[in-house]
Design a protein around this motif. Sequence first.
Motif, PDB file in Angstrom:
ATOM      1  N   THR A  99       0.849  -1.192   0.000  1.00  0.00           N
ATOM      2  CA  THR A  99       0.000   0.000   0.000  1.00  0.00           C
ATOM      3  C   THR A  99       0.885   1.243   0.000  1.00  0.00           C
ATOM      4  N   TRP A 100       0.592   2.165  -0.925  1.00  0.00           N
ATOM      5  CA  TRP A 100       1.409   3.349  -1.141  1.00  0.00           C
ATOM      6  C   TRP A 100       0.544   4.609  -1.037  1.00  0.00           C
ATOM      7  N   TYR A 101       1.202   5.752  -0.715  1.00  0.00           N
ATOM      8  CA  TYR A 101       0.466   6.986  -0.446  1.00  0.00           C
ATOM      9  C   TYR A 101       1.082   8.161  -1.207  1.00  0.00           C
ATOM     10  N   SER A 102       0.194   9.048  -1.663  1.00  0.00           N
ATOM     11  CA  SER A 102       0.657  10.253  -2.365  1.00  0.00           C
ATOM     12  C   SER A 102      -0.230  11.427  -1.963  1.00  0.00           C
ATOM     13  N   LYS A 103       0.414  12.511  -1.544  1.00  0.00           N
ATOM     14  CA  LYS A 103      -0.335  13.698  -1.087  1.00  0.00           C
ATOM     15  C   LYS A 103      -0.291  14.762  -2.188  1.00  0.00           C
ATOM     16  N   SER A 104      -1.453  15.263  -2.560  1.00  0.00           N
ATOM     17  CA  SER A 104      -1.544  16.333  -3.557  1.00  0.00           C
ATOM     18  C   SER A 104      -2.492  17.403  -3.038  1.00  0.00           C
ATOM     19  N   GLU A 105      -2.779  18.393  -3.857  1.00  0.00           N
ATOM     20  CA  GLU A 105      -3.696  19.458  -3.453  1.00  0.00           C
ATOM     21  C   GLU A 105      -5.111  18.938  -3.203  1.00  0.00           C
ATOM     22  N   TYR A 106      -5.397  17.722  -3.719  1.00  0.00           N
ATOM     23  CA  TYR A 106      -6.736  17.146  -3.552  1.00  0.00           C
ATOM     24  C   TYR A 106      -6.837  16.258  -2.320  1.00  0.00           C
ATOM     25  N   GLY A 107      -5.728  16.048  -1.637  1.00  0.00           N
ATOM     26  CA  GLY A 107      -5.737  15.204  -0.448  1.00  0.00           C
ATOM     27  C   GLY A 107      -4.834  13.983  -0.596  1.00  0.00           C
ATOM     28  N   MET A 108      -5.012  13.024   0.311  1.00  0.00           N
ATOM     29  CA  MET A 108      -4.168  11.821   0.343  1.00  0.00           C
ATOM     30  C   MET A 108      -4.785  10.704  -0.500  1.00  0.00           C
ATOM     31  N   LYS A 109      -4.037  10.243  -1.487  1.00  0.00           N
ATOM     32  CA  LYS A 109      -4.472   9.133  -2.338  1.00  0.00           C
ATOM     33  C   LYS A 109      -3.723   7.860  -1.934  1.00  0.00           C
ATOM     34  N   LYS A 110      -4.376   6.719  -2.179  1.00  0.00           N
ATOM     35  CA  LYS A 110      -3.751   5.421  -1.901  1.00  0.00           C
ATOM     36  C   LYS A 110      -3.649   4.607  -3.190  1.00  0.00           C
ATOM     37  N   LEU A 111      -2.602   3.785  -3.212  1.00  0.00           N
ATOM     38  CA  LEU A 111      -2.391   2.864  -4.314  1.00  0.00           C
ATOM     39  C   LEU A 111      -2.088   1.500  -3.696  1.00  0.00           C
ATOM     40  N   VAL A 112      -2.956   0.515  -3.978  1.00  0.00           N
ATOM     41  CA  VAL A 112      -2.776  -0.831  -3.413  1.00  0.00           C
ATOM     42  C   VAL A 112      -2.437  -1.791  -4.559  1.00  0.00           C
ATOM     43  N   ILE A 113      -1.263  -2.408  -4.472  1.00  0.00           N
ATOM     44  CA  ILE A 113      -0.795  -3.296  -5.544  1.00  0.00           C
ATOM     45  C   ILE A 113      -0.560  -4.696  -4.980  1.00  0.00           C
ATOM     46  N   SER A 114      -1.212  -5.677  -5.603  1.00  0.00           N
ATOM     47  CA  SER A 114      -0.989  -7.076  -5.236  1.00  0.00           C
ATOM     48  C   SER A 114      -0.356  -7.796  -6.425  1.00  0.00           C
ATOM     49  N   GLU A 115      -0.350  -9.114  -6.400  1.00  0.00           N
ATOM     50  CA  GLU A 115       0.372  -9.886  -7.421  1.00  0.00           C
ATOM     51  C   GLU A 115      -0.187  -9.658  -8.831  1.00  0.00           C
ATOM     52  N   HIS A 116      -1.518  -9.589  -8.953  1.00  0.00           N
ATOM     53  CA  HIS A 116      -2.130  -9.434 -10.278  1.00  0.00           C
ATOM     54  C   HIS A 116      -3.161  -8.311 -10.335  1.00  0.00           C
TER      55      HIS A 116
END
Length: 231
Positions: A99-116
């Motif tokens: 699980t990864w996080y990125s903060k921008s002017e729109y708020g905190m976004k998440k990116l969840v990456i699994s095997e496929h």
Amino acid sequence: MKKTVWVIFAALSTLLILEGCSSNSSEHKSSASSKAELVKSSSSKKKHSEKKKESSSEKESSSTGLSSEVSSSSSTQSSEDLGEDRGGYVTTPEAMRGTWYSKSEYGMKKLVISEHEITFISADGETNHAVLYKRTKDTPSDVSESERQSKEEWRSAGNIGTNGISMRGWYQLQGGGEHFFTHEEEINGQKVPLVLYGFGANDLTDYVYYPSEDLANQQSDAKYDDINYKF
């Protein structure tokens, strides 16, 4: 004289009787011996037959096991064809999973990456889910809207080297799609893994994802010299 002849006759008779008994005894012993040999031979044949049956049973068991292994192997191979032009899944690099996080002017976004699979979660909680498949045929152009919607989560994906993934909509005909790369930066004296995300026809980066919310907040305005940003 007559008495002598009688004695001789009696002696001869006795001798003949004894020889007859001896002969009968020998024949009896011979018969008994023959019967014993017959029983022994029959027992030996029976044991030999049982050994053949056991050997045949072992061969059948071995053949069944081999048949089962071949069937299992065939099942594994056939699972690569998932139907509907899908030649199996595309596998993400191990370093990219989590699980990864990125903060921008729109708020905190998440990116969840699994095997496929890859899932985007926007700052307001909206979820966009993608399953990565290998496409085996060219993308058709004459697809109904209902068919497009039924494959909304499917992506035609591929690996970019050993550290990247690219993906397009299952029926997407135009545009460059989306791409993800693993990356590493030194932050506060420590090497930190990152995921770079971009969309469009080039490999430029739109967002940098961090392994924690704290880092994403701290580095929200950071720009790194070895990353090609779109903006």
